[in-house]
Design a protein around this motif. Sequence first.
Motif, short mmCIF file in Angstrom:
data_model
loop_
_atom_site.label_atom_id
_atom_site.label_comp_id
_atom_site.label_asym_id
_atom_site.label_seq_id
_atom_site.Cartn_x
_atom_site.Cartn_y
_atom_site.Cartn_z
N SER A 94 0.82 -1.22 0.00
CA SER A 94 0.00 0.00 0.00
C SER A 94 0.85 1.27 0.00
O SER A 94 0.36 2.35 -0.31
N LYS A 95 2.13 1.16 0.32
CA LYS A 95 3.02 2.30 0.36
C LYS A 95 3.67 2.58 -0.99
O LYS A 95 4.40 3.56 -1.16
N PHE A 96 3.42 1.71 -1.97
CA PHE A 96 4.07 1.81 -3.27
C PHE A 96 3.15 2.41 -4.33
O PHE A 96 1.92 2.27 -4.25
N PRO A 97 3.72 3.08 -5.36
CA PRO A 97 2.92 3.57 -6.49
C PRO A 97 2.21 2.39 -7.16
O PRO A 97 2.66 1.24 -7.03
N THR A 98 1.14 2.67 -7.86
CA THR A 98 0.35 1.60 -8.48
C THR A 98 0.24 1.76 -10.00
O THR A 98 0.51 2.83 -10.55
N CYS A 99 -0.18 0.67 -10.63
CA CYS A 99 -0.49 0.69 -12.07
C CYS A 99 -1.69 -0.22 -12.28
O CYS A 99 -1.75 -1.33 -11.73
N LEU A 128 8.51 -17.64 -20.77
CA LEU A 128 7.82 -16.38 -20.55
C LEU A 128 8.63 -15.47 -19.62
O LEU A 128 9.25 -15.92 -18.66
N LEU A 129 8.60 -14.18 -19.93
CA LEU A 129 9.18 -13.17 -19.06
C LEU A 129 8.06 -12.65 -18.15
O LEU A 129 6.96 -12.38 -18.62
N ILE A 130 8.33 -12.53 -16.86
CA ILE A 130 7.33 -12.07 -15.91
C ILE A 130 7.75 -10.73 -15.32
O ILE A 130 8.89 -10.56 -14.88
N LYS A 131 6.82 -9.78 -15.27
CA LYS A 131 7.05 -8.49 -14.62
C LYS A 131 5.93 -8.27 -13.60
O LYS A 131 4.75 -8.43 -13.93
N ALA A 132 6.31 -7.89 -12.39
CA ALA A 132 5.33 -7.73 -11.31
C ALA A 132 5.06 -6.26 -11.03
O ALA A 132 5.99 -5.47 -10.86
N TYR A 133 3.76 -5.90 -10.95
CA TYR A 133 3.35 -4.52 -10.71
C TYR A 133 2.40 -4.45 -9.52
O TYR A 133 1.48 -5.26 -9.39
N ASN A 134 2.62 -3.44 -8.68
CA ASN A 134 1.70 -3.18 -7.59
C ASN A 134 0.43 -2.58 -8.17
O ASN A 134 0.49 -1.63 -8.96
N GLY A 135 -0.74 -3.11 -7.79
CA GLY A 135 -1.96 -2.70 -8.46
C GLY A 135 -3.01 -2.00 -7.62
O GLY A 135 -4.08 -1.68 -8.13
N ASP A 145 0.18 -0.85 -22.09
CA ASP A 145 1.52 -0.31 -22.28
C ASP A 145 2.16 -0.12 -20.91
O ASP A 145 2.05 0.94 -20.30
N GLU A 146 2.86 -1.16 -20.44
CA GLU A 146 3.41 -1.11 -19.10
C GLU A 146 4.53 -0.08 -18.96
O GLU A 146 4.89 0.30 -17.84
N THR A 147 5.07 0.40 -20.08
CA THR A 147 6.13 1.42 -19.99
C THR A 147 5.59 2.74 -19.46
O THR A 147 6.37 3.60 -19.04
N LYS A 148 4.27 2.92 -19.47
CA LYS A 148 3.66 4.15 -18.98
C LYS A 148 3.16 4.03 -17.54
O LYS A 148 2.50 4.93 -17.02
N CYS A 149 3.46 2.90 -16.89
CA CYS A 149 3.10 2.74 -15.48
C CYS A 149 3.95 3.69 -14.64
O CYS A 149 5.07 4.04 -15.01
N THR A 179 6.48 5.31 -12.11
CA THR A 179 7.78 4.90 -11.61
C THR A 179 7.64 4.36 -10.19
O THR A 179 7.00 4.96 -9.35
N GLY A 180 8.21 3.19 -9.97
CA GLY A 180 8.13 2.58 -8.65
C GLY A 180 7.01 1.59 -8.49
O GLY A 180 6.96 0.86 -7.49
N SER A 181 6.08 1.53 -9.48
CA SER A 181 4.98 0.58 -9.38
C SER A 181 5.41 -0.84 -9.74
O SER A 181 4.78 -1.81 -9.33
N ARG A 182 6.50 -0.94 -10.51
CA ARG A 182 7.02 -2.28 -10.80
C ARG A 182 7.82 -2.74 -9.59
O ARG A 182 8.82 -2.12 -9.20
N VAL A 183 7.39 -3.84 -8.99
CA VAL A 183 7.99 -4.29 -7.74
C VAL A 183 8.74 -5.62 -7.87
O VAL A 183 9.24 -6.14 -6.88
#
Length: 239
Positions: free
Chosen positions: A86-91, A125-132, A99-103, A105-109
């Motif tokens: 909950s303390k992190f930016p979200t996407c 597969l490549l995996i990328k994790a985002y705070n949502g 377009d995950e490049t526009k998430c 900054t800091g939402s990718r965890v």
Amino acid sequence: MRKFMLLAVASLAAVLCVVGIASAVNPEQTLIVKTALSKAGTKAKPKSLGRITVQTPTKPAEGEAGTFATKTAVISFDKNIVLSASKFPTCSLTQVEKDETKCKTGSRVGSGSATAVFSGQTINLLIKAYNGSTKGTKLYLLAQNSAFNINKALDGTFSSASGDYGKKLTVKIPTNLQQPVAGAYATLTDFKTSVGGTSKGTPYAALKGCTGGKLKYKGVFNYSDGTSKTATTTSKCSK
């Protein structure tokens, strides 16, 4: 005549039962969890775990690869682990897939990798994790493979657990990743994700205590044929 019919129905039911049991998939399911750091803090001042890595190897029985898919995976974390998403930016889920490049900054965890077997082929597969979620309840796992035109996010939801566990993460596998083509399944054979980092001095994953020198984890995996497997593991910790 009635007795004969009852016997026939009973016999048919027995046969169907045997067929049902024989058709159930039986993969070897394991769970591996590691933390970069393991020194516990206190409830008031938990110490960072650095990064926490979760891996879920699945070894299908002979001839089963490509005949089933994982529908959901529920990973439970030790009650001493504090998750501060909950303390992190979200996407948003939509933005992650569009377009995950526009998430923000800091939402990718985190990041990771996965492998699946589909129609006799092994797909990496490549995996990328985002705070949502600003409430810390969502983790989106973006699965990508350009060769197969895969760009799909797995929806993960954090909720409260009980007993030895404090939080659990329920990850849903999208239907079109389970079954890319009607009648043909993509069987996950490995899924590995590492999450962590800090936001304004707050770690994503921290430790407020250590019970018996071990942290406990549990995974419940539900498959497309209706069966499920449970796996448990531990990692070391110290006070």
